[in-house]
Design a protein around this motif. Structure first.
Motif, PDB file in Angstrom:
ATOM      1  N   VAL A  83     -56.717   8.784  50.034  1.00 52.18           N
ATOM      2  CA  VAL A  83     -56.524   7.423  49.533  1.00 52.18           C
ATOM      3  C   VAL A  83     -57.877   6.896  49.070  1.00 52.18           C
ATOM      4  O   VAL A  83     -58.840   6.856  49.830  1.00 52.18           O
ATOM      5  CB  VAL A  83     -55.940   6.497  50.612  1.00 52.18           C
ATOM      6  N   TYR A  84     -57.957   6.539  47.806  1.00 55.04           N
ATOM      7  CA  TYR A  84     -59.172   5.992  47.215  1.00 55.04           C
ATOM      8  C   TYR A  84     -59.019   4.478  47.129  1.00 55.04           C
ATOM      9  O   TYR A  84     -58.018   3.990  46.611  1.00 55.04           O
ATOM     10  CB  TYR A  84     -59.410   6.578  45.825  1.00 55.04           C
ATOM     11  N   ALA A  85     -60.007   3.764  47.639  1.00 59.36           N
ATOM     12  CA  ALA A  85     -59.971   2.304  47.631  1.00 59.36           C
ATOM     13  C   ALA A  85     -61.263   1.774  47.011  1.00 59.36           C
ATOM     14  O   ALA A  85     -62.347   2.274  47.302  1.00 59.36           O
ATOM     15  CB  ALA A  85     -59.810   1.773  49.051  1.00 59.36           C
ATOM     16  N   VAL A  86     -61.104   0.793  46.162  1.00 53.56           N
ATOM     17  CA  VAL A  86     -62.240   0.161  45.495  1.00 53.56           C
ATOM     18  C   VAL A  86     -62.111  -1.346  45.675  1.00 53.56           C
ATOM     19  O   VAL A  86     -61.037  -1.906  45.478  1.00 53.56           O
ATOM     20  CB  VAL A  86     -62.277   0.509  43.991  1.00 53.56           C
ATOM     21  N   THR A  87     -63.202  -1.975  46.067  1.00 53.04           N
ATOM     22  CA  THR A  87     -63.288  -3.428  46.053  1.00 53.04           C
ATOM     23  C   THR A  87     -64.331  -3.789  45.004  1.00 53.04           C
ATOM     24  O   THR A  87     -65.231  -2.993  44.719  1.00 53.04           O
ATOM     25  CB  THR A  87     -63.697  -4.004  47.423  1.00 53.04           C
ATOM     26  N   TYR A  88     -64.212  -4.962  44.427  1.00 54.28           N
ATOM     27  CA  TYR A  88     -65.157  -5.329  43.377  1.00 54.28           C
ATOM     28  C   TYR A  88     -65.313  -6.833  43.278  1.00 54.28           C
ATOM     29  O   TYR A  88     -64.463  -7.598  43.723  1.00 54.28           O
ATOM     30  CB  TYR A  88     -64.730  -4.762  42.025  1.00 54.28           C
ATOM     31  N   VAL A  89     -66.431  -7.215  42.705  1.00 53.38           N
ATOM     32  CA  VAL A  89     -66.679  -8.587  42.268  1.00 53.38           C
ATOM     33  C   VAL A  89     -67.134  -8.488  40.819  1.00 53.38           C
ATOM     34  O   VAL A  89     -67.708  -7.484  40.400  1.00 53.38           O
ATOM     35  CB  VAL A  89     -67.733  -9.322  43.132  1.00 53.38           C
ATOM     36  N   SER A  90     -66.870  -9.522  40.070  1.00 52.34           N
ATOM     37  CA  SER A  90     -67.287  -9.552  38.680  1.00 52.34           C
ATOM     38  C   SER A  90     -67.563 -10.992  38.301  1.00 52.34           C
ATOM     39  O   SER A  90     -66.804 -11.889  38.635  1.00 52.34           O
ATOM     40  CB  SER A  90     -66.202  -8.961  37.785  1.00 52.34           C
ATOM     41  N   GLY A  91     -68.670 -11.182  37.621  1.00 51.57           N
ATOM     42  CA  GLY A  91     -69.050 -12.522  37.200  1.00 51.57           C
ATOM     43  C   GLY A  91     -70.248 -12.440  36.286  1.00 51.57           C
ATOM     44  O   GLY A  91     -70.404 -11.475  35.532  1.00 51.57           O
ATOM     45  N   VAL A  92     -71.121 -13.414  36.396  1.00 55.53           N
ATOM     46  CA  VAL A  92     -72.282 -13.446  35.516  1.00 55.53           C
ATOM     47  C   VAL A  92     -73.216 -12.270  35.771  1.00 55.53           C
ATOM     48  O   VAL A  92     -73.995 -11.894  34.896  1.00 55.53           O
ATOM     49  CB  VAL A  92     -73.047 -14.786  35.631  1.00 55.53           C
ATOM     50  N   GLU A  93     -73.148 -11.656  36.943  1.00 51.81           N
ATOM     51  CA  GLU A  93     -73.973 -10.476  37.239  1.00 51.81           C
ATOM     52  C   GLU A  93     -73.306  -9.177  36.791  1.00 51.81           C
ATOM     53  O   GLU A  93     -73.833  -8.095  37.010  1.00 51.81           O
ATOM     54  CB  GLU A  93     -74.268 -10.381  38.745  1.00 51.81           C
ATOM     55  N   GLY A  94     -72.125  -9.246  36.214  1.00 51.13           N
ATOM     56  CA  GLY A  94     -71.412  -8.062  35.755  1.00 51.13           C
ATOM     57  C   GLY A  94     -70.419  -7.539  36.781  1.00 51.13           C
ATOM     58  O   GLY A  94     -70.200  -8.150  37.825  1.00 51.13           O
ATOM     59  N   PHE A  95     -69.824  -6.420  36.473  1.00 47.12           N
ATOM     60  CA  PHE A  95     -68.821  -5.769  37.326  1.00 47.12           C
ATOM     61  C   PHE A  95     -69.536  -4.960  38.395  1.00 47.12           C
ATOM     62  O   PHE A  95     -70.390  -4.129  38.084  1.00 47.12           O
ATOM     63  CB  PHE A  95     -67.933  -4.868  36.465  1.00 47.12           C
TER      64      PHE A  95
END
Length: 107
Positions: A83-95
């Motif tokens: 099982v591959y899991a990815v969390t992320y944030v994206s905004g002015v600093e990019g992905f």
């Protein structure tokens, strides 16, 4: 007669091979809150185990720095059974994704 046995054997092997479950996957959960103002959020899950969710908010409203800030995650089972899991944030600093299987950039 031998060709019939070979044919029957081939059919038996073909029937025993599991089918790709993603072809028959159905959505088992879908939540969506998107009124088009100040952000959105959604979550979706399919019968083959894929999941995704995302939340977004509008930041610095009314200024020239107005932007959308996003947080989310997704997961799926790879062909290797992991099982591959990815969390992320994206905004002015990019992905900016994070996951146990992803390389970590040098600091």
């Amino acid at each position: 007669m031998k060709s019939f046995i070979v044919l029957a054997l081939c059919v038996a092997v073909a029937v025993a091979i599991p089918l790709d479950s993603s072809k028959d996957a159905v959505v088992v959960r879908y939540d969506n809150d998107n009124i088009g103002v100040n952000g959105y959020n959604y979550a979706v899950e399919t019968s083959d185990g894929k999941k995704a969710d995302e939340q977004a908010v509008l930041t610095n409203v009314g200024t020239e720095d107005e932007a959308i800030s996003v947080r989310g995650s997704y997961s799926y089972t790879g062909p290797d059974g992991v099982v591959y899991a990815v969390t992320y944030v994206s905004g002015v600093e990019g992905f900016q994704p994070q996951g146990a299987h992803l390389p970590v950039p040098p600091q």
